[in-house]
Motif scaffolding. Structure first.
Motif, PDB file in Angstrom:
ATOM      1  N   LEU A  68       9.263 -20.496  82.394  1.00 55.88           N
ATOM      2  CA  LEU A  68       8.104 -19.930  81.691  1.00 55.88           C
ATOM      3  C   LEU A  68       7.761 -18.541  82.235  1.00 55.88           C
ATOM      4  O   LEU A  68       7.436 -17.619  81.481  1.00 55.88           O
ATOM      5  N   SER A  69       7.863 -18.409  83.547  1.00 56.96           N
ATOM      6  CA  SER A  69       7.576 -17.140  84.200  1.00 56.96           C
ATOM      7  C   SER A  69       8.573 -16.063  83.763  1.00 56.96           C
ATOM      8  O   SER A  69       8.205 -14.905  83.539  1.00 56.96           O
ATOM      9  N   GLU A  70       9.831 -16.470  83.613  1.00 59.45           N
ATOM     10  CA  GLU A  70      10.854 -15.507  83.198  1.00 59.45           C
ATOM     11  C   GLU A  70      10.703 -15.113  81.732  1.00 59.45           C
ATOM     12  O   GLU A  70      10.867 -13.945  81.370  1.00 59.45           O
ATOM     13  N   ILE A  71      10.357 -16.080  80.903  1.00 58.12           N
ATOM     14  CA  ILE A  71      10.124 -15.770  79.481  1.00 58.12           C
ATOM     15  C   ILE A  71       8.985 -14.753  79.363  1.00 58.12           C
ATOM     16  O   ILE A  71       9.074 -13.782  78.624  1.00 58.12           O
ATOM     17  N   ALA A  72       7.915 -14.986  80.105  1.00 58.61           N
ATOM     18  CA  ALA A  72       6.715 -14.153  79.960  1.00 58.61           C
ATOM     19  C   ALA A  72       6.761 -12.909  80.840  1.00 58.61           C
ATOM     20  O   ALA A  72       5.891 -12.050  80.715  1.00 58.61           O
ATOM     21  N   LYS A  73       7.769 -12.811  81.692  1.00 62.09           N
ATOM     22  CA  LYS A  73       7.835 -11.708  82.674  1.00 62.09           C
ATOM     23  C   LYS A  73       6.508 -11.601  83.437  1.00 62.09           C
ATOM     24  O   LYS A  73       5.942 -10.515  83.595  1.00 62.09           O
ATOM     25  N   ILE A  77       2.955 -16.854  86.910  1.00 62.71           N
ATOM     26  CA  ILE A  77       3.115 -18.148  86.227  1.00 62.71           C
ATOM     27  C   ILE A  77       3.914 -19.088  87.139  1.00 62.71           C
ATOM     28  O   ILE A  77       3.693 -20.291  87.158  1.00 62.71           O
ATOM     29  N   GLU A  78       4.824 -18.502  87.934  1.00 67.19           N
ATOM     30  CA  GLU A  78       5.599 -19.322  88.871  1.00 67.19           C
ATOM     31  C   GLU A  78       4.908 -19.416  90.232  1.00 67.19           C
ATOM     32  O   GLU A  78       4.868 -20.498  90.839  1.00 67.19           O
ATOM     33  N   GLN A  79       4.385 -18.298  90.707  1.00 70.77           N
ATOM     34  CA  GLN A  79       3.874 -18.239  92.079  1.00 70.77           C
ATOM     35  C   GLN A  79       2.361 -18.380  92.103  1.00 70.77           C
ATOM     36  O   GLN A  79       1.617 -17.410  91.909  1.00 70.77           O
ATOM     37  N   ASN A 147       2.231 -18.394  76.378  1.00 67.36           N
ATOM     38  CA  ASN A 147       2.586 -18.648  74.974  1.00 67.36           C
ATOM     39  C   ASN A 147       3.597 -17.669  74.407  1.00 67.36           C
ATOM     40  O   ASN A 147       3.791 -17.633  73.204  1.00 67.36           O
ATOM     41  N   LYS A 148       4.194 -16.877  75.261  1.00 67.58           N
ATOM     42  CA  LYS A 148       5.149 -15.870  74.783  1.00 67.58           C
ATOM     43  C   LYS A 148       6.196 -16.509  73.867  1.00 67.58           C
ATOM     44  O   LYS A 148       6.547 -15.954  72.827  1.00 67.58           O
ATOM     45  N   ASP A 149       6.708 -17.673  74.277  1.00 68.37           N
ATOM     46  CA  ASP A 149       7.582 -18.460  73.397  1.00 68.37           C
ATOM     47  C   ASP A 149       6.888 -19.813  73.220  1.00 68.37           C
ATOM     48  O   ASP A 149       7.181 -20.774  73.926  1.00 68.37           O
TER      49      ASP A 149
END
Lengths: 257, 257
Positions: A68-73, A77-79, A147-149
């Protein structure tokens, strides 16, 4: 621009008035007690007709958080100490009904009227959650970017019909201390008995833009040359493909009519 | 059902956990300081992309309050210390744009995506307002019923395009002390990594319904024989004419596509 000087006569007001979004957290997980306190606080918000039309999902699976963090850059979201996803939920209201009743409820469930109520319920609960976290000495940030994807997130969380993710709240021990961001002049937001005139509104926004330009140029991190109204006009002119959200909502059975 | 026993370790949590809607107020107007404090607290909530996409209108005109109260058959719309109407507001974002830019922004402004952001912003601000009021020893109730005749309210407040009233908050000195209402079991609202299974959800709602039947039968005022899930199923089956809301939103230029 001096919004934060309003007298903070109690701990609640002091917490509310010192809010800033925290986007960098220490590597410490929330305790089960902290998570429970935050959720119970969320539950105490007002709810239209007491529908309690929201669900909160804690995303703890490291692989899903990373994805999710990678999708949203969006690294936080991860940390973070804990990631809550706040969902509008009209499904729970239907669960105890018969099949026939579920059919009969469909018209109202699909209405923008009822979906709007669920969105409001969810946000009221979320603001309580954020304040509860802040009262415990934690920091928080609300994010649309989960919600990016949105269809991928929906799939991750196995969301049924009538349940829609609205935003995330990342909570954790703050590892930054940004300034409190100045809000619009009170008069631009609050009026009595009627909406302000366009000329009054322009005057207030101009004054605010001047102040915000100074704020963005001088704040301790992420300096830039920007002002409030121009950055939003430039964003809204971009005609981003926001229609995909509408399609998704229709597919989930909400905001249809 | 024992949601309120969660330890209230600070004043913020204590205020949040003791929330109850107040529907009967003493005949005392809010002071300008109280009104300002409540609005400034609202302004400090998080806002998506810092759009601050809401407006708050204090309805103080006695004739208008009376009319609205009669339309909604809700006496506390008239009898309170102050009545705030919370509106989703995408108009303010456009004010400083040129005519051409206003045209170019239209696509995004009309999207359900942006309207949803404004609704969320508004509700986040409203929850801060309610808590601020409660922290000052005041009581509050949020009400959809101000929208019973939404076009009349729109006209009263002279709301322009892209500004939509969502709900009211009546605030005042409490003249009643209702019980705190038990919330859904935490497990019905919060789960980790995925939405709960339908069978788990049914079990939790059944337990809650039992508790709520007891609560409604034994509370100090407005006793009745009711349970949570059944009353909502019966309401949603009624197929009320909620489509008029959708039409109104379209006429205001929002939630169109």
């Amino acid at each position: 621009m001096n919004n934060t000087s309003s007298s903070t006569t109690n701990e609640v007001l002091a917490t509310i008035m010192s809010h800033r979004s925290i986007r960098k957290f220490k590597n410490e997980e929330l305790t089960p007690f902290q998570i429970e306190t935050i959720v119970r606080a969320a539950q105490m918000a007002s709810s239209s007709r007491f529908m309690q039309a929201y669900s909160i999902i804690g995303l703890t699976d490291p692989a899903l958080k990373r994805e999710l963090s990678e999708i949203a850059k969006t690294p936080y979201i991860e940390q973070n100490g804990h990631l809550f996803i706040f969902c509008a939920d009209l499904k729970r209201l239907t669960v105890m009904g018969t099949e026939q009743e579920k059919q009969d409820m469909r018209m109202m469930l699909e209405s923008s009227y009822l979906y709007q109520i669920a969105v409001i319920d969810t946000a009221l609960a979320a603001q309580n959650a954020a304040l509860a976290a802040e009262s415990l000495g934690l920091g928080a940030v609300m994010m649309q970017s989960v919600n990016k994807d949105i269809r991928r997130l929906d799939q991750m969380l196995a969301l049924p019909e009538y349940v829609v993710p609205l935003f995330g709240i990342a909570v954790g021990v703050p590892d930054q201390q940004p300034e409190v961001k100045p809000r619009l002049p009170l008069e631009a937001v609050y009026s009595e008995n009627r909406y302000p005139s366009e000329s009054d509104m322009r005057e207030q926004i101009e004054a605010y833009d001047d102040g915000m330009r100074h704020y963005y140029q001088t704040r301790s991190e992420n300096n830039r040359d920007a002002c409030w109204s121009r950055s939003h006009i430039d964003l809204l002119k971009m005609q981003l493909p926001v229609g995909s959200m509408t399609e998704y909502l229709h597919d989930k059975g909400v905001n249809r009519s």
